[in-house]
Enzyme design. Structure first.
Site, PDB file in Angstrom:
ATOM      1  N   GLY A  41      -1.924  -4.460   3.512  1.00 27.06           N
ATOM      2  CA  GLY A  41      -2.488  -5.763   3.148  1.00 27.06           C
ATOM      3  C   GLY A  41      -1.396  -6.812   3.157  1.00 27.06           C
ATOM      4  O   GLY A  41      -0.275  -6.551   2.715  1.00 27.06           O
ATOM      5  N   ALA A  73      -0.840 -10.816   2.052  1.00 28.56           N
ATOM      6  CA  ALA A  73      -1.364 -12.000   1.366  1.00 28.56           C
ATOM      7  C   ALA A  73      -0.420 -13.173   1.584  1.00 28.56           C
ATOM      8  O   ALA A  73       0.588 -13.064   2.297  1.00 28.56           O
ATOM      9  CB  ALA A  73      -1.542 -11.706  -0.120  1.00 28.56           C
ATOM     10  N   SER A  74      -0.733 -14.285   0.976  1.00 25.98           N
ATOM     11  CA  SER A  74       0.058 -15.490   1.186  1.00 25.98           C
ATOM     12  C   SER A  74       1.451 -15.383   0.564  1.00 25.98           C
ATOM     13  O   SER A  74       2.415 -15.944   1.093  1.00 25.98           O
ATOM     14  CB  SER A  74      -0.667 -16.702   0.607  1.00 25.98           C
ATOM     15  OG  SER A  74      -0.954 -16.492  -0.773  1.00 25.98           O
ATOM     16  N   LEU A  75       1.560 -14.673  -0.553  1.00 22.24           N
ATOM     17  CA  LEU A  75       2.829 -14.585  -1.262  1.00 22.24           C
ATOM     18  C   LEU A  75       3.531 -13.255  -1.091  1.00 22.24           C
ATOM     19  O   LEU A  75       4.743 -13.166  -1.305  1.00 22.24           O
ATOM     20  CB  LEU A  75       2.614 -14.850  -2.759  1.00 22.24           C
ATOM     21  CG  LEU A  75       1.929 -16.166  -3.135  1.00 22.24           C
ATOM     22  CD1 LEU A  75       1.818 -16.279  -4.644  1.00 22.24           C
ATOM     23  CD2 LEU A  75       2.680 -17.360  -2.559  1.00 22.24           C
ATOM     24  N   GLN A  95       3.136  -8.799   0.499  1.00 20.48           N
ATOM     25  CA  GLN A  95       2.436  -7.792   1.292  1.00 20.48           C
ATOM     26  C   GLN A  95       2.589  -6.441   0.610  1.00 20.48           C
ATOM     27  O   GLN A  95       3.507  -6.230  -0.194  1.00 20.48           O
ATOM     28  CB  GLN A  95       2.965  -7.751   2.720  1.00 20.48           C
ATOM     29  CG  GLN A  95       4.422  -7.363   2.877  1.00 20.48           C
ATOM     30  CD  GLN A  95       4.908  -7.633   4.291  1.00 20.48           C
ATOM     31  OE1 GLN A  95       4.812  -8.746   4.806  1.00 20.48           O
ATOM     32  NE2 GLN A  95       5.446  -6.593   4.934  1.00 20.48           N
ATOM     33  N   VAL A  96       1.669  -5.516   0.937  1.00 24.50           N
ATOM     34  CA  VAL A  96       1.611  -4.223   0.251  1.00 24.50           C
ATOM     35  C   VAL A  96       1.793  -3.104   1.270  1.00 24.50           C
ATOM     36  O   VAL A  96       1.151  -3.105   2.339  1.00 24.50           O
ATOM     37  CB  VAL A  96       0.271  -4.055  -0.487  1.00 24.50           C
ATOM     38  CG1 VAL A  96       0.225  -2.717  -1.207  1.00 24.50           C
ATOM     39  CG2 VAL A  96       0.070  -5.195  -1.489  1.00 24.50           C
ATOM     40  N   LYS A 135       4.140  -3.516  -3.642  1.00 31.25           N
ATOM     41  CA  LYS A 135       3.888  -4.936  -3.383  1.00 31.25           C
ATOM     42  C   LYS A 135       5.239  -5.661  -3.374  1.00 31.25           C
ATOM     43  O   LYS A 135       5.969  -5.649  -4.358  1.00 31.25           O
ATOM     44  CB  LYS A 135       2.973  -5.509  -4.474  1.00 31.25           C
ATOM     45  CG  LYS A 135       2.643  -6.974  -4.306  1.00 31.25           C
ATOM     46  CD  LYS A 135       1.710  -7.436  -5.435  1.00 31.25           C
ATOM     47  CE  LYS A 135       1.400  -8.921  -5.354  1.00 31.25           C
ATOM     48  NZ  LYS A 135       0.508  -9.360  -6.462  1.00 31.25           N
ATOM     49  N   ASP A 180      -8.737 -15.112  -9.786  1.00 34.12           N
ATOM     50  CA  ASP A 180      -8.688 -15.079  -8.318  1.00 34.12           C
ATOM     51  C   ASP A 180      -9.495 -13.899  -7.777  1.00 34.12           C
ATOM     52  O   ASP A 180      -8.967 -13.067  -7.032  1.00 34.12           O
ATOM     53  CB  ASP A 180      -7.232 -14.988  -7.854  1.00 34.12           C
ATOM     54  CG  ASP A 180      -7.073 -15.368  -6.386  1.00 34.12           C
ATOM     55  OD1 ASP A 180      -7.988 -16.009  -5.836  1.00 34.12           O
ATOM     56  OD2 ASP A 180      -6.036 -15.012  -5.793  1.00 34.12           O
TER      57      ASP A 180
END
Length: 598
Positions: free
Chosen positions: A213, A215-217, A219-220, A235, A367
């Site tokens: 995954g 994301a904007s801030l 990744q995993v 993460k 969120d």
């Protein structure tokens, strides 16, 4: 006697001789020449020009050498300044482009009572407005994706404001929930080394280089711990996000101020203010760990709710190691059908979880987009909650603590909306949001038209939740200005609550997308009924607390009055909650018959 002609000639000779004598007596200073020596004058000018040119070259060379020397010894700072200027220029460019496009090409809506204009002209104006919205949203999305990081987060905020912004903007920005650029494995390793003090090879037995995954801030990645052999999810924050965050937030603030100066009706500066508050919390992954552990503790007393939160193992500012939990997005209908998971049950339990957070615990995950809510298949026989799935709640960086007073006022507002009580709606709108625009505030809060609310039919409505902003603006030209006034006046915590409501409504809409229309309407009704139940719970508890603490006297009469008031408070709750439960059962029976004969 000299004639006049001779006298004039003598005067000319005398004047010329005097002038020559005066010139001969002038000091011969450097760079001073007479027009009698024209070649010397030109040569002097050339020498001065050459000297000035070499001086300029020397100054430029010294400046370049200084900049290069500073860049060599302070490479990180110089690089950060250069990249920050580039990112700011990208944001400034798209802001000017969009502002100019709206200024030149965005037509005003025609009055509803203007009979001189035919429907084709009215439709042409609506189509033009939609095209400008879509074109501008695409430009902004490209700029946000180019800059990444904080800007992607801004786009995600915009995508959740479907009851505030035109649908073209929200739909365009929704793709930013998944379209994020991954950092390289080398960058990820450097972040882990800096924060944890160990490399990937030292810390993990295996580490999947492909992120599961992005994301904007952060990744995993999926990995296995070397010390314990436990399968984990790691993460890791994108390496440059923290460095750019301050300048990016400042740029967004300036950008919004510029738009406001061009369009005074634009009052969305609260969005940049909210980012200033929220982003530092989300950038520190130690908050993820503490928030997740608090949620686990809050829901430990509710074994009938199928909520699963990954176990947090280790956290630093930019690295979070947690239990790996498999699953898919909660709105993936194909995955739900494959594992025989009922979308209605998923919707119901998501509603319960967030209603508990909002009205009971007061600790709200702000969120809940589908990428942060996974469904994990389970064997029904082995679960305490009796469902064949778990709802896995991810990304615990953004929470808000809701005070008991806010929860009570918010519950009273919803209770008034369910009853369609205009006076109560007006009172609680002023109390909780600080606005007299109670009709519009009610529409934003519920996603329903005021006519539905006023008819005391909110909990029995059969109309769709979504509506067109342009359709509203056609009948109410001042709607956008009024919306911005409301959002500028409400407390910051309510802004995040409204955003959470919108995200949950989007999930509900996705989960029932393939169901018959009557089932979709009943699903919406069930959502209102769940909210009503938890509103009653919150009101009951707050009123009971007020009764208990209303008097410090311990006399028999006072104690008896207190017991009677508590009993009446409990009976009132039971009566109203029983009515909601009976109506919910009726809806379930009607849905079963609809599916049976469909």
């Amino acid at each position: 006697m000299l004639s006049a002609g001779r006298l004039f000639a003598a005067t000319r000779v005398t004047a010329s001789t005097a002038a020559n004598a005066t010139t001969a007596k002038l000091p011969q200073q450097r760079g001073f020449v007479t027009f009698r020596g024209r070649p010397e004058y030109i040569a002097s000018i050339k020498r001065a020009w050459r000297l000035q040119r070499w001086r300029n070259r020397a100054i430029a060379a010294a400046g370049v050498a200084g900049v290069c020397g500073y860049a060599v010894y302070n490479y990180d700072t110089a690089y950060l300044v250069a990249v920050s200027l580039h990112r700011s220029s990208v944001a400034a460019k798209v802001t000017c482009q969009v502002a100019w496009d709206y200024y030149r090409n965005f037509p005003d809506l025609l009055p509803e009572d203007n009979e001189c204009v035919d429907e084709e002209e009215r439709q042409r104006i609506l189509d033009t407005r939609s095209a400008v919205h879509l074109r501008s949203a695409e430009k902004v999305k490209r700029a946000l994706m180019k800059n990444g990081g904080v800007y992607i987060k801004l786009g995600q905020h915009i995508s959740a404001m479907q009851y505030v912004l035109p649908m073209e903007w929200c739909m365009t920005m929704q793709s930013l929930q998944d379209q994020n650029t991954a950092s390289s494995l080398e960058d990820i390793d450097r972040v882990i080394r800096a924060d944890v003090g160990r490399s990937i090879d030292d810390l993990f037995q295996s580490f999947d280089p492909a992120p599961i995954g992005v994301a904007s801030l952060a990744q995993v990645h999926r990995a296995v711990l070397r010390d314990t052999g436990e399968e984990v999810a790691v993460k890791v924050q994108h390496p440059m996000v923290r460095k750019y965050s301050d300048i990016d937030i400042a740029t967004v603030s300036v950008m919004f101020e510029f738009i406001h100066s061009v369009f005074p009706g634009f009052k969305f500066m609260w969005l940049s203010a909210e980012m200033k508050t929220s982003l530092p919390q989300e950038l520190d992954f130690r908050n993820d760990k503490s928030n997740a552990e608090k949620v686990v503790w809050e829901f430990a007393k509710y074994p009938d709710i199928p909520l699963a939160v990954p176990k947090m193992i280790q956290a630093s500012e930019r690295v979070l190691i947690m239990e790996y939990v498999s699953g898919r997005r909660c709105d993936d209908l194909a995955f739900l059908r494959k594992h025989d998971i009922d979308p209605e049950a998923v919707s119901r339990e998501i509603g319960r979880i967030f209603a508990e957070m909002t009205f009971v615990h007061g600790f709200l995950h702000c969120d809940p987009h589908p990428g942060n809510l996974f469904v994990r298949p389970r064997d029904r026989q082995t679960t305490a909650h009796g469902y064949n799935f778990d709802l896995v709640l991810l990304d615990h960086g953004l929470y808000r603590q809701l005070s008991p007073r806010f929860r009570y006022e918010y519950a009273e507002m919803w209770h008034a909306l369910m009853k369609g009580n205009r006076d109560q709606i007006k009172y609680w709108s002023r109390k909780i949001a600080g606005t007299d625009l109670y009709q519009l505030f009610s529409t934003i809060l519920t996603g329903q038209h005021w006519k539905v609310i006023e008819s005391k039919n909110l909990s029995q409505t059969t109309s769709a939740a979504q509506f067109s902003m342009d359709a509203l603006m056609e009948t109410q030209p001042e709607i956008l200005r009024q919306i911005t006034e409301i959002l500028a006046s409400v407390p910051p915590v309510l802004l995040l609550v409204l955003k959470t409501n919108d995200l949950l409504r989007m999930i509900d809409t996705s989960l029932f997308a393939d169901q018959p229309p009557i089932v979709q309407r009943h699903a919406q009704l069930q959502s209102w009924l769940r909210i009503s139940h938890y509103c009653l719970v919150a009101i009951r508890d707050i009123r009971a607390s007020d009764i208990v603490h209303s008097s410090t006297r311990l006399g028999v009469i006072q104690a008896t009055k207190r017991i009677i008031r508590l009993a009446l408070n409990r009976l009132d709750f039971l009566y109203m909650d029983t009515m909601l439960w009976m109506y919910s059962v009726l809806l379930k029976m009607r849905d079963s018959l609809t599916r049976l004969y469909a």
